[in-house]
Design an enzyme around this catalytic site. Structure first.
Site, PDB file in Angstrom:
ATOM      1  N   ASP A  65       0.912  -1.065  -0.249  1.00 23.50           N
ATOM      2  CA  ASP A  65      -0.066   0.122  -0.064  1.00 23.50           C
ATOM      3  C   ASP A  65       0.768   1.173   0.030  1.00 23.50           C
ATOM      4  O   ASP A  65       1.662   1.227   0.864  1.00 23.50           O
ATOM      5  CB  ASP A  65      -0.883   0.070   1.294  1.00 23.50           C
ATOM      6  N   ASN A  73      -1.982  12.938  -5.367  1.00 25.91           N
ATOM      7  CA  ASN A  73      -3.261  13.324  -6.204  1.00 25.91           C
ATOM      8  C   ASN A  73      -4.045  14.430  -5.973  1.00 25.91           C
ATOM      9  O   ASN A  73      -4.519  15.343  -6.845  1.00 25.91           O
ATOM     10  CB  ASN A  73      -4.084  12.094  -6.080  1.00 25.91           C
ATOM     11  N   HIS A  78      -5.031  14.181 -10.757  1.00 27.35           N
ATOM     12  CA  HIS A  78      -5.118  12.709 -11.107  1.00 27.35           C
ATOM     13  C   HIS A  78      -4.126  12.358 -12.269  1.00 27.35           C
ATOM     14  O   HIS A  78      -3.656  11.231 -12.152  1.00 27.35           O
ATOM     15  CB  HIS A  78      -6.680  12.402 -11.332  1.00 27.35           C
ATOM     16  N   ASP A  82      -1.788   9.308 -11.679  1.00 24.07           N
ATOM     17  CA  ASP A  82      -1.481   7.928 -12.766  1.00 24.07           C
ATOM     18  C   ASP A  82      -0.345   7.757 -13.171  1.00 24.07           C
ATOM     19  O   ASP A  82       0.017   6.657 -13.084  1.00 24.07           O
ATOM     20  CB  ASP A  82      -2.652   8.411 -13.762  1.00 24.07           C
ATOM     21  N   ASP A 109      -4.256   2.423  -4.904  1.00 25.06           N
ATOM     22  CA  ASP A 109      -2.892   2.567  -4.793  1.00 25.06           C
ATOM     23  C   ASP A 109      -2.408   1.282  -3.937  1.00 25.06           C
ATOM     24  O   ASP A 109      -1.167   1.280  -3.451  1.00 25.06           O
ATOM     25  CB  ASP A 109      -2.148   4.024  -3.985  1.00 25.06           C
TER      26      ASP A 109
END
Length: 217
Positions: A65, A73, A78, A82, A109
């Site tokens: 994680d 973000n 975004h 990404d 994530d």
């Protein structure tokens, strides 16, 4: 003889057409088993490969994680997020090649992986190396981002019986959660006994366990 040759001539285009159709179908099936952002396997394809790998040789299951991803973000958008996920996916894919393993993006994530290990000492060394790989800076259009990761792991040996990948993922997930709560980069399970109850197949306490959804904690 001429009838036989005529029949064969007629069948060849059909066979070629069917082969092309089968190839396209396999490509579509393979594409459906891939995460569109990172190109990593989705959960079903990962579970099948992981079970085969763990049946043949000693290995470990990891749940990963990312740390500090949400602030990237929220602050940079975004598109930047990404790009970071794609970079992490590429690193994990390279790591999996080195360790004869496979990787999945579980969602958001959060990732999981299976890779070769031979002992608990080997697992600890592998976890430290994986942490270093994931913490290397990522350049996105001139912005340099550094994300960390909380990693949970559990090792498995073929002599322990058939690998229940879902159960191993739950154990690794527990250790990931403990690492994140305690500020450790990684922790590995020392037994195959869950430390916490599960709800709908997920660690009790995860968001979504009441409804069975797969949202990350």
């Amino acid at each position: 003889m001429s009838h036989t040759l005529t029949a064969l001539s007629a069948a060849l285009p059909l066979a070629a057409g069917w082969s092309l159709h089968s190839l396209r179908l396999r490509h579509r099936i393979e594409a459906a088993r891939r995460d569109p952002l990172t190109g990593l396997l989705t959960r079903d394809g990962f579970a099948e490969r992981a079970a085969r790998m763990l049946a043949r040789r000693p290995g470990a299951v990891y749940v990963i994680d990312l740390d500090r991803f949400k602030e990237i973000n929220d602050t940079h958008g975004h598109a930047a997020g990404d790009a970071v996920l794609r970079a992490i996916g590429e690193r994990l894919a390279r790591w999996a090649e080195e360790y004869e393993g496979t990787v999945v993006r579980l969602g958001g994530d959060e990732f999981a992986a299976v890779g070769r290990v031979f002992s608990r000492g080997d697992l600890a060394w592998t976890l430290s190396q994986l942490t270093d790989w994931l913490e290397e800076p990522i350049d996105v259009d001139g912005h340099v981002f550094t994300v960390g990761a909380s990693i949970g792991a559990v090792d498995h040996h073929p002599g322990a019986g058939a690998a229940d990948v879902s159960a191993l993922l739950r154990l690794a997930d527990e250790q990931m959660y403990r690492a994140k709560r305690g500020g450790a980069p990684w922790l590995n399970a020392l037994t195959l006994t869950p430390e916490r109850a599960t709800v709908n197949g997920r660690r009790d306490g995860r968001r979504g366990t009441a409804s069975g959804t797969e949202t990350a904690a």
